[in-house]
Design a protein around this motif. Structure first.
Motif, mmCIF file in Angstrom:
data_model
loop_
_atom_site.group_PDB
_atom_site.id
_atom_site.type_symbol
_atom_site.label_atom_id
_atom_site.label_comp_id
_atom_site.label_asym_id
_atom_site.label_seq_id
_atom_site.Cartn_x
_atom_site.Cartn_y
_atom_site.Cartn_z
ATOM 1 N N ASP A 92 53.343 -21.650 36.456
ATOM 2 C CA ASP A 92 52.764 -22.990 36.513
ATOM 3 C C ASP A 92 51.827 -23.161 35.317
ATOM 4 O O ASP A 92 50.801 -22.483 35.230
ATOM 5 N N PRO A 93 52.152 -24.043 34.380
ATOM 6 C CA PRO A 93 51.304 -24.236 33.195
ATOM 7 C C PRO A 93 49.862 -24.609 33.542
ATOM 8 O O PRO A 93 48.956 -24.396 32.741
ATOM 9 N N LYS A 94 49.632 -25.134 34.747
ATOM 10 C CA LYS A 94 48.265 -25.478 35.156
ATOM 11 C C LYS A 94 47.397 -24.236 35.334
ATOM 12 O O LYS A 94 46.183 -24.323 35.392
ATOM 13 N N ASP A 95 48.041 -23.056 35.434
ATOM 14 C CA ASP A 95 47.290 -21.810 35.575
ATOM 15 C C ASP A 95 46.652 -21.362 34.261
ATOM 16 O O ASP A 95 45.866 -20.421 34.247
ATOM 17 N N VAL A 96 46.996 -22.013 33.161
ATOM 18 C CA VAL A 96 46.445 -21.673 31.846
ATOM 19 C C VAL A 96 45.248 -22.577 31.589
ATOM 20 O O VAL A 96 45.340 -23.800 31.701
ATOM 21 N N ASN A 97 44.122 -21.965 31.248
ATOM 22 C CA ASN A 97 42.905 -22.740 31.008
ATOM 23 C C ASN A 97 42.955 -23.555 29.733
ATOM 24 O O ASN A 97 42.397 -24.640 29.657
ATOM 25 N N CYS A 98 43.572 -23.002 28.717
ATOM 26 C CA CYS A 98 43.582 -23.676 27.425
ATOM 27 C C CYS A 98 44.757 -23.164 26.600
ATOM 28 O O CYS A 98 45.004 -21.962 26.548
ATOM 29 N N TRP A 99 45.477 -24.077 25.969
ATOM 30 C CA TRP A 99 46.637 -23.706 25.164
ATOM 31 C C TRP A 99 46.284 -23.727 23.692
ATOM 32 O O TRP A 99 45.662 -24.671 23.203
ATOM 33 N N ILE A 100 46.686 -22.708 22.978
ATOM 34 C CA ILE A 100 46.535 -22.671 21.522
ATOM 35 C C ILE A 100 47.918 -22.912 20.949
ATOM 36 O O ILE A 100 48.846 -22.150 21.199
ATOM 37 N N THR B 30 50.670 -23.197 18.039
ATOM 38 C CA THR B 30 50.901 -22.529 16.757
ATOM 39 C C THR B 30 50.928 -23.506 15.589
ATOM 40 O O THR B 30 50.588 -23.137 14.478
ATOM 41 N N GLU B 31 51.310 -24.751 15.837
ATOM 42 C CA GLU B 31 51.340 -25.713 14.737
ATOM 43 C C GLU B 31 49.953 -26.234 14.371
ATOM 44 O O GLU B 31 49.788 -26.887 13.350
ATOM 45 N N ALA B 32 48.957 -25.942 15.197
ATOM 46 C CA ALA B 32 47.569 -26.339 14.921
ATOM 47 C C ALA B 32 46.638 -25.251 15.436
ATOM 48 O O ALA B 32 45.731 -25.504 16.231
ATOM 49 N N THR B 33 46.862 -24.041 14.973
ATOM 50 C CA THR B 33 46.160 -22.877 15.514
ATOM 51 C C THR B 33 44.646 -23.000 15.405
ATOM 52 O O THR B 33 43.927 -22.820 16.388
ATOM 53 N N GLU B 34 44.162 -23.303 14.226
ATOM 54 C CA GLU B 34 42.707 -23.343 14.029
ATOM 55 C C GLU B 34 42.049 -24.411 14.895
ATOM 56 O O GLU B 34 41.060 -24.139 15.585
ATOM 57 N N GLN C 65 39.606 -23.579 18.145
ATOM 58 C CA GLN C 65 38.214 -24.053 18.180
ATOM 59 C C GLN C 65 37.953 -24.880 19.443
ATOM 60 O O GLN C 65 36.918 -24.722 20.087
ATOM 61 N N ALA C 66 38.894 -25.753 19.780
ATOM 62 C CA ALA C 66 38.728 -26.569 20.988
ATOM 63 C C ALA C 66 38.662 -25.680 22.237
ATOM 64 O O ALA C 66 37.841 -25.922 23.130
ATOM 65 N N CYS C 67 39.500 -24.665 22.287
ATOM 66 C CA CYS C 67 39.474 -23.750 23.431
ATOM 67 C C CYS C 67 38.162 -22.973 23.501
ATOM 68 O O CYS C 67 37.603 -22.775 24.587
ATOM 69 N N LEU C 68 37.665 -22.543 22.352
ATOM 70 C CA LEU C 68 36.391 -21.812 22.342
ATOM 71 C C LEU C 68 35.232 -22.729 22.735
ATOM 72 O O LEU C 68 34.309 -22.301 23.446
ATOM 73 N N ASP D 76 32.313 -24.153 29.779
ATOM 74 C CA ASP D 76 32.643 -23.676 31.132
ATOM 75 C C ASP D 76 31.839 -22.455 31.556
ATOM 76 O O ASP D 76 31.612 -22.243 32.750
ATOM 77 N N THR D 77 31.406 -21.634 30.587
ATOM 78 C CA THR D 77 30.768 -20.369 30.936
ATOM 79 C C THR D 77 29.289 -20.291 30.559
ATOM 80 O O THR D 77 28.611 -19.346 30.943
ATOM 81 N N ASN D 78 28.816 -21.245 29.764
ATOM 82 C CA ASN D 78 27.451 -21.190 29.216
ATOM 83 C C ASN D 78 27.231 -19.952 28.376
ATOM 84 O O ASN D 78 26.110 -19.436 28.275
ATOM 85 N N ILE D 79 28.299 -19.435 27.794
ATOM 86 C CA ILE D 79 28.219 -18.305 26.864
ATOM 87 C C ILE D 79 28.490 -18.857 25.478
ATOM 88 O O ILE D 79 29.448 -19.586 25.261
ATOM 89 N N SER D 80 27.629 -18.495 24.519
ATOM 90 C CA SER D 80 27.804 -18.983 23.145
ATOM 91 C C SER D 80 28.771 -18.106 22.388
ATOM 92 O O SER D 80 28.712 -16.882 22.446
ATOM 93 N N VAL D 81 29.655 -18.751 21.659
ATOM 94 C CA VAL D 81 30.575 -18.063 20.781
ATOM 95 C C VAL D 81 29.870 -17.839 19.446
ATOM 96 O O VAL D 81 29.178 -18.729 18.945
ATOM 97 N N ASN D 82 30.021 -16.666 18.859
ATOM 98 C CA ASN D 82 29.440 -16.384 17.551
ATOM 99 C C ASN D 82 30.355 -16.980 16.481
ATOM 100 O O ASN D 82 31.308 -16.362 16.042
ATOM 101 N N TRP D 83 30.067 -18.218 16.099
ATOM 102 C CA TRP D 83 30.908 -18.927 15.127
ATOM 103 C C TRP D 83 30.674 -18.372 13.753
ATOM 104 O O TRP D 83 31.315 -18.553 12.822
#
Length: 155
Positions: A121-129, A131-135, A139-142, A148-155
């Motif tokens: 079920d594709p709904k089980d995936v939180n975020c899709w990356i 390949t035609e727009a990887t970057e 970034q949108a997924c991060l 969602d987690t209140n954890i900062s990503v080290n950009w």
């Protein structure tokens, strides 16, 4: 797009070889896919690519990417041995040696993969990356992960 590029790349590699060392299964099929054309864009080359795709998939009703997706992401006790490379923890020596292509899979393995894909079920995936727009999609997924987690990503 990625799969198409991968398949074209695989064909171009095999088509360029004077022999298919390391790909013994392709030795007998090489004459039907071989070309010395530099750009590989002639009508004859296009037909050779189509022949390659038919040979590569054989009678399989699934493509290599479907098999890899199921074995990589939908693993359970029945699918974890289906992977085609050394990452497969339960792969038979024959599977590891041959790095099987869709045409080589037994019908019972194809049936298992189909069952797993039907349950997916594709709904089980939180975020899709994509390949035609990887970057951009990464970034949108991060960013979504940060929200969602209140954890900062080290950009």
């Amino acid at each position: 797009v990625l799969f198409r590029s991968w398949l074209v790349s695989k064909w171009a590699f095999i088509a360029d070889q004077t022999s298919v060392v390391g790909h013994p299964k392709w030795e007998k099929d090489r004459p039907s896919v071989h070309t010395e054309s530099e750009l590989k864009d002639s009508p004859e080359d296009i037909q050779k690519f189509r022949d390659f795709v038919r040979i590569f998939h054989g009678n399989s009703t699934l493509g290599e990417q479907s098999i890899l997706f199921a074995a990589s992401y939908l693993q359970d006790n029945r699918t974890d041995y289906i992977l085609t490379d050394a990452r497969a923890s339960h792969a038979t020596p024959q599977m590891l040696e041959l790095k099987m292509e869709p045409r080589d899979y037994p019908p019972e393995d194809i049936a298992i993969v189909k069952q797993e894909l039907e349950r997916f079920d594709p709904k089980d995936v939180n975020c899709w990356i994509r390949t035609e727009a990887t970057e951009e999609t990464m970034q949108a997924c991060l960013r979504r992960f940060e929200q969602d987690t209140n954890i900062s990503v080290n950009w």
